[in-house]
Enzyme design. Structure first.
Site, PDB file in Angstrom:
ATOM      1  N   ASP A   1       0.828  -1.214   0.000  1.00  0.00           N
ATOM      2  CA  ASP A   1       0.000   0.000   0.000  1.00  0.00           C
ATOM      3  C   ASP A   1       0.857   1.257   0.000  1.00  0.00           C
ATOM      4  OD1 ASP A   1      -2.087  -1.717   0.121  1.00  0.00           O
ATOM      5  OD2 ASP A   1      -2.758  -1.153   2.128  1.00  0.00           O
TER       6      ASP A   1
ATOM      7  N   LYS B   1     -14.218  11.979  11.687  1.00  0.00           N
ATOM      8  CA  LYS B   1     -15.434  12.396  10.997  1.00  0.00           C
ATOM      9  C   LYS B   1     -16.069  13.559  11.738  1.00  0.00           C
ATOM     10  CE  LYS B   1     -16.343   7.613   9.700  1.00  0.00           C
ATOM     11  NZ  LYS B   1     -17.084   6.391  10.019  1.00  0.00           N
TER      12      LYS B   1
ATOM     13  N   ASP C   1      -8.618  -2.396   8.712  1.00  0.00           N
ATOM     14  CA  ASP C   1      -8.115  -2.726   7.393  1.00  0.00           C
ATOM     15  C   ASP C   1      -8.785  -3.997   6.899  1.00  0.00           C
ATOM     16  OD1 ASP C   1      -6.685  -2.245   5.181  1.00  0.00           O
ATOM     17  OD2 ASP C   1      -4.742  -2.809   6.000  1.00  0.00           O
TER      18      ASP C   1
ATOM     19  N   ARG D   1     -18.532  -2.894  -1.898  1.00  0.00           N
ATOM     20  CA  ARG D   1     -18.532  -1.506  -2.372  1.00  0.00           C
ATOM     21  C   ARG D   1     -18.401  -1.450  -3.901  1.00  0.00           C
ATOM     22  NH1 ARG D   1     -13.636   2.404  -0.624  1.00  0.00           N
ATOM     23  NH2 ARG D   1     -12.684   1.212  -2.286  1.00  0.00           N
TER      24      ARG D   1
ATOM     25  N   GLU E   1     -17.093  -2.520   8.126  1.00  0.00           N
ATOM     26  CA  GLU E   1     -15.909  -3.172   7.584  1.00  0.00           C
ATOM     27  C   GLU E   1     -15.919  -4.632   8.014  1.00  0.00           C
ATOM     28  OE1 GLU E   1     -14.109  -1.212   5.735  1.00  0.00           O
ATOM     29  OE2 GLU E   1     -12.032  -1.937   5.655  1.00  0.00           O
TER      30      GLU E   1
ATOM     31  N   GLU F   1       3.606   1.870  -1.446  1.00  0.00           N
ATOM     32  CA  GLU F   1       4.037   2.209  -2.805  1.00  0.00           C
ATOM     33  C   GLU F   1       2.847   2.770  -3.589  1.00  0.00           C
ATOM     34  OE1 GLU F   1       6.727   2.460  -4.363  1.00  0.00           O
ATOM     35  OE2 GLU F   1       6.353   2.154  -6.506  1.00  0.00           O
TER      36      GLU F   1
ATOM     37  N   CYS G   1      27.784 -28.095  10.926  1.00  0.00           N
ATOM     38  CA  CYS G   1      28.542 -29.313  11.261  1.00  0.00           C
ATOM     39  C   CYS G   1      28.909 -30.131  10.037  1.00  0.00           C
ATOM     40  CB  CYS G   1      27.758 -30.174  12.243  1.00  0.00           C
ATOM     41  SG  CYS G   1      26.352 -31.004  11.490  1.00  0.00           S
TER      42      CYS G   1
ATOM     43  N   SER H   1     -14.860   6.409  -0.863  1.00  0.00           N
ATOM     44  CA  SER H   1     -13.580   6.128  -0.233  1.00  0.00           C
ATOM     45  C   SER H   1     -13.324   7.236   0.789  1.00  0.00           C
ATOM     46  CB  SER H   1     -12.495   6.092  -1.306  1.00  0.00           C
ATOM     47  OG  SER H   1     -11.251   5.843  -0.713  1.00  0.00           O
TER      48      SER H   1
HETATM   49  N1  NAD Z   1      -1.376  -2.315  -2.801  1.00  0.00           N
HETATM   50  C1  NAD Z   1      -2.089  -2.002  -3.838  1.00  0.00           C
HETATM   51  O1  NAD Z   1      -1.792  -2.390  -4.963  1.00  0.00           O
HETATM   52  C2  NAD Z   1      -3.311  -1.173  -3.663  1.00  0.00           C
HETATM   53  C3  NAD Z   1      -4.182  -0.961  -4.721  1.00  0.00           C
HETATM   54  C4  NAD Z   1      -5.313  -0.200  -4.489  1.00  0.00           C
HETATM   55  C5  NAD Z   1      -5.557   0.353  -3.252  1.00  0.00           C
HETATM   56  N2  NAD Z   1      -4.660   0.095  -2.236  1.00  0.00           N
HETATM   57  C6  NAD Z   1      -4.848   0.677  -0.893  1.00  0.00           C
HETATM   58  O2  NAD Z   1      -6.163   0.999  -0.664  1.00  0.00           O
HETATM   59  C7  NAD Z   1      -6.292   2.370  -0.355  1.00  0.00           C
HETATM   60  C8  NAD Z   1      -7.462   2.935  -1.078  1.00  0.00           C
HETATM   61  O3  NAD Z   1      -8.522   2.105  -0.795  1.00  0.00           O
HETATM   62  P1  NAD Z   1      -9.935   2.639  -0.505  1.00  0.00           P
HETATM   63  O4  NAD Z   1     -10.456   3.440  -1.591  1.00  0.00           O
HETATM   64  O5  NAD Z   1     -10.696   1.443  -0.069  1.00  0.00           O
HETATM   65  O6  NAD Z   1      -9.712   3.636   0.640  1.00  0.00           O
HETATM   66  P2  NAD Z   1      -9.204   3.447   2.071  1.00  0.00           P
HETATM   67  O7  NAD Z   1      -9.151   2.023   2.443  1.00  0.00           O
HETATM   68  O8  NAD Z   1      -7.954   4.203   2.240  1.00  0.00           O
HETATM   69  O9  NAD Z   1     -10.371   4.205   2.874  1.00  0.00           O
HETATM   70  C9  NAD Z   1     -11.760   3.981   2.700  1.00  0.00           C
HETATM   71  C10 NAD Z   1     -12.229   2.755   3.343  1.00  0.00           C
HETATM   72  O10 NAD Z   1     -11.879   2.731   4.697  1.00  0.00           O
HETATM   73  C11 NAD Z   1     -12.639   1.733   5.307  1.00  0.00           C
HETATM   74  N3  NAD Z   1     -12.880   2.047   6.719  1.00  0.00           N
HETATM   75  C12 NAD Z   1     -12.317   1.398   7.761  1.00  0.00           C
HETATM   76  N4  NAD Z   1     -12.710   1.872   8.917  1.00  0.00           N
HETATM   77  C13 NAD Z   1     -13.569   2.879   8.656  1.00  0.00           C
HETATM   78  C14 NAD Z   1     -14.320   3.754   9.477  1.00  0.00           C
HETATM   79  N5  NAD Z   1     -14.244   3.706  10.813  1.00  0.00           N
HETATM   80  N6  NAD Z   1     -15.117   4.665   8.879  1.00  0.00           N
HETATM   81  C15 NAD Z   1     -15.163   4.734   7.532  1.00  0.00           C
HETATM   82  N7  NAD Z   1     -14.478   3.926   6.708  1.00  0.00           N
HETATM   83  C16 NAD Z   1     -13.684   3.000   7.254  1.00  0.00           C
HETATM   84  C17 NAD Z   1     -13.884   1.588   4.478  1.00  0.00           C
HETATM   85  O11 NAD Z   1     -13.882   0.302   3.904  1.00  0.00           O
HETATM   86  C18 NAD Z   1     -13.717   2.578   3.385  1.00  0.00           C
HETATM   87  O12 NAD Z   1     -14.216   2.132   2.173  1.00  0.00           O
HETATM   88  C19 NAD Z   1      -5.007   3.034  -0.791  1.00  0.00           C
HETATM   89  O13 NAD Z   1      -4.667   4.074   0.071  1.00  0.00           O
HETATM   90  C20 NAD Z   1      -4.028   1.898  -0.768  1.00  0.00           C
HETATM   91  O14 NAD Z   1      -3.375   1.932   0.472  1.00  0.00           O
HETATM   92  C21 NAD Z   1      -3.572  -0.627  -2.430  1.00  0.00           C
HETATM   93 ZN    ZN Z   2      24.452 -29.534  11.548  1.00  0.00          ZN
END
Ligand code: NAD
Ligand code: ZN
Length: 679
Positions: free
Chosen positions: A35, A293, A120, A139, A176, A37, A414, A84
C-alpha cells in the site's frame, strides 16, 4: 512546475500503473505492491493533477472509487454511493483538513470529531427491511457492488435480525468486514502446512474469504464485522450525531469499535491519533490509520462530498507495515530439531516502525510458493512484534541477473548431510547431537522461560558455554560450578553464584514443563500439558504406544509418532536419566481429575466470536467435560458472551440469575490453559 507535455506523459504512466494495481487489489484480491508504494504513486498523481487541473480525466484513479465488480457475482446498485476516504499522512495534512472544513462552514469555531480506528478490511453494505437482513453487498466501484448476501450471513457478528426496537423500516448499515490477526495467522499456518497459497495480510485474507462463490468457504473463515455508518434510511429517525447513531447500531446488535471516541476539536484528534498509534500492535485486529469524521450529521450534509470521498471525513494513515526492498542474499540457519531455515538478507528498509534487514523465508516450499530469487524486489511485512516476513515478490521488477536460491547439501554448521523427508517441506541437518547448532538450540530451549525457566541463562550465555566446551548436553548444566563460570566474559563471581542458584532452583519443576523442555518435535506447551494431564506420569507417557498417545485431545498421528520415536532413542533416555540423577523432579498428576476439568459444568455460549469460531469453542468445552446448553437457567455454570454484547438477552438473563459470565478472551485463556486450544 513541469511542462504540460511532460506532465501528461507521466500522468498516463501513473494512470496505467495505478489502474493495474487497483485491478490486482480490488478484483483479484492479490495486490502485487505494498500500500505504501500505491499511496506514493497516488500522491504523485494528485500532485500533478493539482498543478495541471486541465489534465484531470474522468477515468483518473483520483476521480473514482475501487473497481467494477466481478461478473461472477450478481450486481447490486448502491442508491447512495459508497465512497472512499481522503488521506492524511502527517499532522499538517490533518490541520489542513480541519481548516478546509471550517472554511466551508464559514466558522472559526472548534469542530467536534468522531474518532474511529480505520479497520483494514473490506467495506460492506447490509440492507435491513423491517429488521430482517435482506442483502449484503461489496462496495465495488462505489455505485455498483457484488451481491454477497450468502457470504455475509455466515458471519457471527452480523445480525440476521435486528435486536431491540425503534429501528427504521429500511436501514442500510455500512461497516468493515475484517479478519482478526490471530485468525489470519492461523489461516496462513494451515495454508502453509497444506502447501496452499497464503494471504499477504489480514485485509487481503478478509477480502479473499468474503468474495467466495461458495459461501461454505466463507463460513470457515474467522471474519468479523464492525459497523461504522449508515447508508439508505427510511421509515424512522436516527440521532443527529454520528457517534449516537453508532450507539444505536450497537443496541440493534452490531459490533462497533470499542475504541470509538469523540473529541472537542482537531487537537483532540492529534492526541487520539498518538494514543492509538501506541496501542496499535496490541489490538486484536489490523488498523492502518484513524478515521476522523465531523460528528454533527447536519454539518456532514452541508459539507457533502467530492467525486470519491466525503468532505467531512479523513483517514490519517499510520506508518506502513509493509514495504518493498531488495533481497540481497539468503543464509541458512540450523534450529533445535535440525531444521535448516532460509533467512533473507535484505537491503535495510524502514517498516513497521523499525529498520528491517532480515526476514524469514520458512522453508523450501515457501520459497517455491513465493517464486523468489536473489536480487528480487520483495514485499516485507512487519506487524507488531511478529518476525518480519517476505509476503510477495514484485515480479515485474526482477533484474536480469536474478539468481535461484540453492539449498545447501550439507549443514553450514557441522557439515553433516542435509536431508529432506519426502512429503515434508523442511530440510534437516542429520548431525543430531554432533551438530553444534542443534545442541545449542536444544539447551536454549531447555532453559527457556516456559520450559525449565533457568533465570539468567540467556541465549548468548548458552552459546558461550557450548563454545567453551563447558557443556555438551542439557544434563551438563547441572554439573556446572561457580568457578568455571566466573572465568567467562561479562560474568562476575556474583552472577556466577546466581546462575548456579537458579539452576538448582529449576530442578523442582512440573511434569508438563519437563516434557516441554525435552524439545520433542511438535510438542509445544499445550501438547505437553495435555499429555501430562492425560497420562499423569513420565513412565506412563514413555510406555504409551502411538495409539494410546492419540487418545489425547490434540495429539494426531504425526505428533504421536514424534513422541514415541523420541522415547525410543537411547540418547534421549540417557539424557532423562542423567537429569533425574542430577535432581530434577516433579510430582505426578491425578489423571481422573485432570482429564475432564469442567466435568458437570454447564456452559452457554453466545454473541459474536472473533478469535475462535463459536462452534469450535463449544466442542473444546465439551472435550473438557463441560455440557453446552442453548439457554440460560439456574443450572448454568457460566455464560460466555462474545463481542462485548452487553445487551445480549442471554447475558441479561445471566445477570438476573447471578450467573458468572466470561468474555471470548477469557474463554480462550481457559481453553488454552487446559491445553485444548493452541492459538
Ligand atoms: N497495494 C495495492 O496495490 C493497492 C491498490 C489499491 C488500493 N490500495 C490501498 O487501498 C487504499 C485505497 O482504498 P480505498 O479506496 O478502499 O480507501 P481506504 O481504504 O484508504 O479508505 C476507505 C475505506 O476505509 C474503510 N474504513 C475502515 N474503517 C472505517 C471507518 N471507521 N469509517 C469509515 N471507513 C472505514 C472503508 O472500507 C472505506 O471504504 C489506498 O490508500 C491503498 O493503500 C492498495
Ligand atoms: Zn548440523
Amino acid at each position: 512546475m513541469t511542462s504540460t507535455v511532460e506532465a501528461q506523459t507521466r500522468l498516463e504512466e501513473l494512470k496505467k500503473q495505478l489502474n493495474y494495481y487497483n485491478y490486482r487489489y480490488y478484483v483479484l484480491d492479490d495486490p502485487n505492491v505494498p500500500d505504501a508504494e500505491y499511496d506514493r504513486l497516488f500522491q504523485q498523481l494528485k500532485d500533478i493533477e493539482a498543478q495541471h487541473p486541465e489534465l484531470i480525466a474522468p477515468d483518473s484513479p483520483s476521480q473514482r472509487v475501487g473497481e467494477a465488480p466481478l461478473s461472477a457475482f450478481s450486481q447490486v446498485s448502491h442508491e447512495l454511493p459508497m465512497l472512499s476516504l481522503d488521506n492524511a499522512f502527517n499532522d499538517e495534512d490533518l490541520l489542513n483538513f480541519n481548516r478546509r472544513v471550517q472554511d466551508r462552514l464559514k466558522t472559526p469555531e472548534d469542530i467536534e470529531f468522531a474518532c474511529e480506528p480505520k479497520l483494514d478490511g473490506i467495506a460492506v453494505s447490509l440492507l435491513y427491511i423491517d429488521g430482517q437482513l435482506v442483502r449484503g453487498a461489496t462496495r465495488g466501484d462505489g455505485t455498483t457492488g457484488e451481491d454477497i448476501t450468502q457470504n455475509v450471513r455466515t458471519i457471527d457478528s452480523i445480525p440476521l435480525r435486528l435486536m431491540g426496537q425503534g429501528y427504521p423500516a429500511t436501514l442500510e448499515v455500512r461497516g468493515e468486514i475484517y479478519m482478526p490477526k490471530r485468525g489470519f495467522e492461523r489461516l496462513n499456518e494451515h495454508a502453509r502446512a497444506a502447501g496452499e497459497k497464503t494471504f499477504v495480510n489480514p485485509r487481503n485474507a478478509a477480502a479473499g474469504s468474503l468474495r467466495q462463490l461458495d459461501a461454505r468457504i466463507t463460513a470457515k473463515r474467522p471474519l468479523q464485522m464492525c459497523a461504522y455508518s449508515v447508508g439508505r434510511v427510511s421509515g424512522g429517525e436516527l440521532p443527529d450525531r454520528h457517534t449516537a447513531v453508532l450507539e444505536k447500531l450497537h443496541e440493534w446488535g452490531f459490533l462497533i469499535n470499542p475504541e470509538m471516541a469523540t473529541v472537542k476539536n482537531i487537537d483532540g484528534c492529534l492526541d487520539y491519533y498518538r494514543r492509538l498509534a501506541e496501542k496499535r500492535t496490541t489490538l486484536a485486529y489490523d488498523i492502518d490509520g484513524i478515521v476522523f469524521k465531523v460528528n454533527d450529521r447536519l454539518l456532514q450534509e452541508r459539507l457533502g462530498f467530492v467525486s470519491r470521498a466525503p468532505r467531512w471525513a479523513i483517514a490519517y494513515k499510520f506508518p506502513a507495515q509493509e514495504e518493498m526492498t531488495q533481497l540481497l542474499s539468503v543464509e541458512f540457519q540450523v534450529g533445535r530439531t535440525g531444521a535448516v531455515t532460509p533467512v533473507a538478507r535484505l537491503e535495510p528498509v524502514f517498516v513497521g516502525g523499525v529498520t528491517v534487514s532480515n526476514a524469514t523465508l520458512h522453508n523450501r516450499d515457501e520459497i517455491n510458493r513465493l517464486g523468489v530469487m536473489v536480487g528480487d524486489t520483495v514485499v516485507i511485512r512487519r506487524a507488531g512484534d511478529v518476525i518480519p516476513q517476505v509476503v510477495s515478490v514484485v515480479k515485474s521488477r526482477r533484474p536480469d541477473d536474478a539468481a535461484e536460491i540453492v539449498f545447501p547439501e550439507t549443514c553450514p554448521v557441522c557439515d553433516s548431510p542435509v536431508e529432506t523427508v519426502p512429503g515434508e517441506a523442511v530440510a534437516r541437518c542429520t548431525g543430531g547431537l554432533i551438530c553444534g547448532a542443534q545442541r545449542k538450540e536444544a539447551i536454549k530451549h531447555f532453559s527457556s522461560r516456559k520450559a525449565m525457566d533457568v533465570d539468567g541463562l540467556g541465549d548468548k550465555l548458552v552459546e558461550q558455554l557450548v563454545d567453551e566446551g563447558l557443556i555438551h548436553s542439557v544434563a551438563d548444566l547441572y554439573r556446572l560450578e561457580a568457578e568455571q563460570l566466573a572465568g567467562l566474559e561479562r560474568m562476575g563471581p556474583k552472577s556466577a553464584e546466581n546462575l548456579i542458584a537458579a539452576l538448582s532452583a529449576s530442578k523442582q519443576t512440573t511434569l508438563e514443563r519437563f516434557l516441554y523442555s525435552l524439545g520433542i518435535r511438535e510438542v509445544g506447551e499445550a501438547t505437553a500439558r495435555s499429555l501430562s494431564r492425560h497420562f499423569g506420569s513420565l513412565p506412563a507417557i514413555m510406555a504409551a504406544n502411538e495409539d494410546a498417545l492419540q487418545k489425547v485431545g490434540d495429539v494426531g498421528p504425526v505428533v504421536a509418532h514424534f513422541v514415541a520415536e523420541f522415547f525410543r532413542q537411547e540418547h534421549n533416555l540417557e539424557a532423562i536419566e542423567a537429569l533425574q540423577a542430577a535432581g530434577v523432579h516433579w510430582s505426578d498428576i491425578d489423571v481422573e481429575e485432570a482429564d475432564e476439568p469442567l466435568k458437570d459444568q454447564t456452559y452457554v455460549v453466545t454473541g459474536s466470536f472473533s478469535i475462535v469460531k463459536r462452534d469450535a469453542a463449544k466442542k473444546m468445552l465439551q472435550q473438557l467435560g463441560a455440557k453446552v446448553a442453548g439457554s440460560v437457567s439456574a443450572k448454568t455454570h457460566c455464560v460466555v458472551v462474545g463481542g462485548g454484547a452487553t445487551n445480549n438477552s442471554k447475558y441479561v438473563k445471566a445477570q438476573e440469575l447471578g450467573i458468572d459470565t466470561m468474555t471470548e478472551e477469557e474463554l480462550v485463556a481457559l481453553l488454552t490453559e487446559y491445553g485444548v486450544y493452541e492459538g
